[in-house]
Design a protein around this motif. Structure first.
Motif, short mmCIF file in Angstrom:
data_model
loop_
_atom_site.label_atom_id
_atom_site.label_comp_id
_atom_site.label_asym_id
_atom_site.label_seq_id
_atom_site.Cartn_x
_atom_site.Cartn_y
_atom_site.Cartn_z
N UNK A 46 0.84 -1.21 0.00
CA UNK A 46 0.00 0.00 0.00
C UNK A 46 0.87 1.26 0.00
N UNK A 47 2.02 1.17 0.65
CA UNK A 47 2.95 2.31 0.65
C UNK A 47 3.60 2.48 -0.72
N UNK A 48 3.79 1.36 -1.41
CA UNK A 48 4.41 1.43 -2.74
C UNK A 48 3.46 2.01 -3.78
N UNK A 49 2.17 2.00 -3.46
CA UNK A 49 1.19 2.55 -4.40
C UNK A 49 0.99 4.06 -4.20
N UNK A 50 1.67 4.62 -3.21
CA UNK A 50 1.56 6.07 -2.99
C UNK A 50 2.36 6.80 -4.06
N UNK A 51 1.88 7.97 -4.47
CA UNK A 51 2.59 8.68 -5.54
C UNK A 51 4.00 9.11 -5.12
N UNK A 52 4.89 9.08 -6.08
CA UNK A 52 6.24 9.62 -5.91
C UNK A 52 6.49 10.52 -7.12
N UNK A 53 6.98 11.71 -6.88
CA UNK A 53 7.28 12.63 -7.99
C UNK A 53 8.80 12.72 -8.15
N UNK A 54 9.26 12.53 -9.37
CA UNK A 54 10.70 12.61 -9.65
C UNK A 54 10.92 13.74 -10.66
N UNK A 55 11.98 14.48 -10.45
CA UNK A 55 12.27 15.55 -11.41
C UNK A 55 13.77 15.67 -11.60
N UNK A 56 14.15 16.27 -12.72
CA UNK A 56 15.55 16.67 -12.90
C UNK A 56 15.54 18.09 -13.47
N UNK A 57 16.31 18.36 -14.50
CA UNK A 57 16.41 19.75 -14.94
C UNK A 57 15.57 20.06 -16.17
N UNK A 58 14.59 19.22 -16.49
CA UNK A 58 13.70 19.51 -17.61
C UNK A 58 14.40 19.37 -18.95
N UNK A 59 13.76 19.82 -19.98
CA UNK A 59 14.36 19.75 -21.33
C UNK A 59 14.68 18.33 -21.73
N UNK A 60 15.94 18.11 -22.14
CA UNK A 60 16.35 16.78 -22.60
C UNK A 60 16.69 15.84 -21.44
N UNK A 61 16.63 16.34 -20.22
CA UNK A 61 17.09 15.54 -19.08
C UNK A 61 16.29 14.24 -18.95
N UNK A 62 16.99 13.14 -18.84
CA UNK A 62 16.33 11.83 -18.73
C UNK A 62 16.60 11.17 -17.39
N UNK A 63 17.31 11.86 -16.51
CA UNK A 63 17.69 11.24 -15.24
C UNK A 63 16.47 10.82 -14.43
N UNK A 64 15.41 11.65 -14.46
CA UNK A 64 14.21 11.30 -13.69
C UNK A 64 13.54 10.06 -14.29
N UNK A 65 13.58 9.93 -15.62
CA UNK A 65 12.99 8.75 -16.26
C UNK A 65 13.77 7.49 -15.88
N UNK A 66 15.09 7.63 -15.82
CA UNK A 66 15.93 6.48 -15.44
C UNK A 66 15.62 6.04 -14.01
N UNK A 67 15.53 7.03 -13.12
CA UNK A 67 15.24 6.72 -11.72
C UNK A 67 13.86 6.08 -11.60
N UNK A 77 22.84 23.52 -20.50
CA UNK A 77 21.47 23.88 -20.90
C UNK A 77 21.35 24.49 -22.29
N UNK A 78 22.11 23.96 -23.25
CA UNK A 78 22.06 24.52 -24.61
C UNK A 78 20.84 23.98 -25.36
N UNK A 79 20.46 24.72 -26.40
CA UNK A 79 19.36 24.25 -27.25
C UNK A 79 19.90 23.20 -28.22
N UNK A 80 18.98 22.52 -28.88
CA UNK A 80 19.36 21.50 -29.87
C UNK A 80 20.25 22.12 -30.96
N UNK A 81 19.84 23.28 -31.45
CA UNK A 81 20.58 23.92 -32.54
C UNK A 81 21.98 24.33 -32.09
#
Lengths: 250, 152
Positions: free
Chosen positions: A194-215, B114-118
């Protein structure tokens, strides 16, 4: 190339290996690397979005209607090929038996004091989604989850975390050597289904950042089935003037 | 022209410049291996289990090769290492350029800027030309070394 040159070249490389191992052995926790990394999608180029958020002027973003929750499949290649649960468990180094709710990964570990769990959000939103590792959400949802005292994990580097992070978020950089220990600790804290079903929010620096997806994939692999990725990340949080903390503590 | 190209005055300066570039490039990576591992990951060319070990070893090899060039020790080996590394960098950046995967090369700085794609795509072109220039410098060292051996 003479034999001597070949031997000297090999000696330079061998010395490099030795120095690297010694330096890593004495490196502080946040600069240390595990010998063998395990990063899903290391060879997959992510598909590019046709209208990246970065190209939309901030004023236009402000005018855009906020959709309550992005329920479509995430666009990054990280999620295009969801790993099997077993593979993800291997990724974090936990016993596959951990996938069985009744059998936590570290049965021999000393009992960990459980921190107070957040209030469960309303039943119709933020429901567990065991079929996918994460759902991407925007600021409105993130803000509402933050107000409900949901667990926030910061996937950026610890040094960046210390410069400023979402108030209450814990540092969980996927690039640092202690990530598996932190994931195990979180599992121990929330070993109950039941604790594992609680929401968890993960973030990194936005844009192309994939670190949160990996975690998110790491956590999904060990039972956590209600994970949200704040796609626009910390820069967006700051832009909205939401609460930020600095330093090593959440 | 050939004598000028192999002249010790030029060779020593090229050697020192190339060595200094490699040392300067190695230091930020040695200081922050996780960030460099992240950069290597972004190239999408290295299998997952080899990313960390590459991030740990490559900067030290760069540093040693750079030091050897500056000190004038094991010159042939040092320029071989430098040439191999430059060739690898050029190929890796070019592959990502052609598949439109915009990356920070991680050559001299491993922080996310934090650069853009271009901006990243433009920088990748610059990086390839810079590396080709350095490969020419290695060519000069190789030519001077070969002439030196022939005259000896």
């Amino acid at each position: 190339m003479t034999r001597r040159t070949v031997l000297q070249t090999a000696a330079i490389i061998a010395a490099g290996v030795v120095l690297a191992l010694v330096a890593n052995a004495f490196a502080p926790r946040e600069r240390k690397l595990a010998m063998a990394g395990s990063y899903p999608s290391a060879l997959k180029v992510p598909a590019r979005e046709t209208t990246p958020m970065g190209s939309i002027p901030p004023t236009r973003i402000a005018q855009m209607p906020i959709v309550p929750m992005t329920s479509t499949a995430p666009v990054t290649a990280t999620t295009a090929t969801q790993p099997t649960a077993t593979a993800a468990i291997t990724t974090v180094g936990l016993n596959p038996a951990a996938k069985t709710p009744a059998a936590p990964a570290t049965t021999t570990a000393a009992p960990v004091p459980h921190p107070p769990l957040p209030t469960p959000p309303s039943a119709d939103r933020f429901l567990p989604h065991p079929d996918k590792p994460f759902v991407e959400i925007t600021f409105a949802d993130v803000s509402s989850l933050h107000a409900k005292n949901v667990l926030f994990l910061d996937a950026r580097r610890t040094s960046v975390y210390e410069q400023g992070h979402i108030a209450g978020a814990r540092p969980y950089s996927v690039w640092e050597s202690d990530i598996d220990d932190k994931v195990r600790k979180l599992f121990d804290e929330r070993s109950d289904p039941s604790a594992q079903a609680l929401p968890i929010v993960i973030y990194c620096s936005g844009g192309d950042c994939e670190d949160s997806h990996m975690l998110a994939q790491k956590l999904w692999g060990i039972q956590f089935n209600n994970i949200y990725v704040y796609k626009d990340g910390f820069p967006d949080w700051q832009q909205h003037g939401a609460p930020v903390h600095t330093g090593a503590n959440p | 022209m050939k004598r000028l190209l192999a002249h010790p005055w030029l060779t020593i300066r090229v050697q020192i410049a190339l060595g200094a570039i490699f040392i300067i490039a190695a230091l930020p990576k040695i200081a922050d291996p996780p960030s460099f591992a992240h950069m290597i990951y972004n190239y999408r060319l290295v299998p997952s289990p080899l990313i960390n070990i590459s991030a740990l070893v490559m900067p030290w090899v760069e540093l040693l090769a750079g030091l050897a060039l500056i000190l004038g020790a094991w010159k042939a080996a040092a320029r071989t290492v430098v040439a191999i590394m430059l060739a690898v960098f050029i190929v890796a950046i070019s592959i990502n350029f052609f598949r439109d995967n915009a990356i920070d090369c991680g050559c001299f700085n491993v922080a996310d800027r934090g650069k853009t794609h271009e901006q990243r795509i433009f920088d990748m072109k610059v990086d390839v030309f810079r590396d080709l220039g350095m490969l020419l410098m290695v060519g000069q060292l190789w030519y001077a070394g070969k002439r030196e051996e022939d005259e000896a």
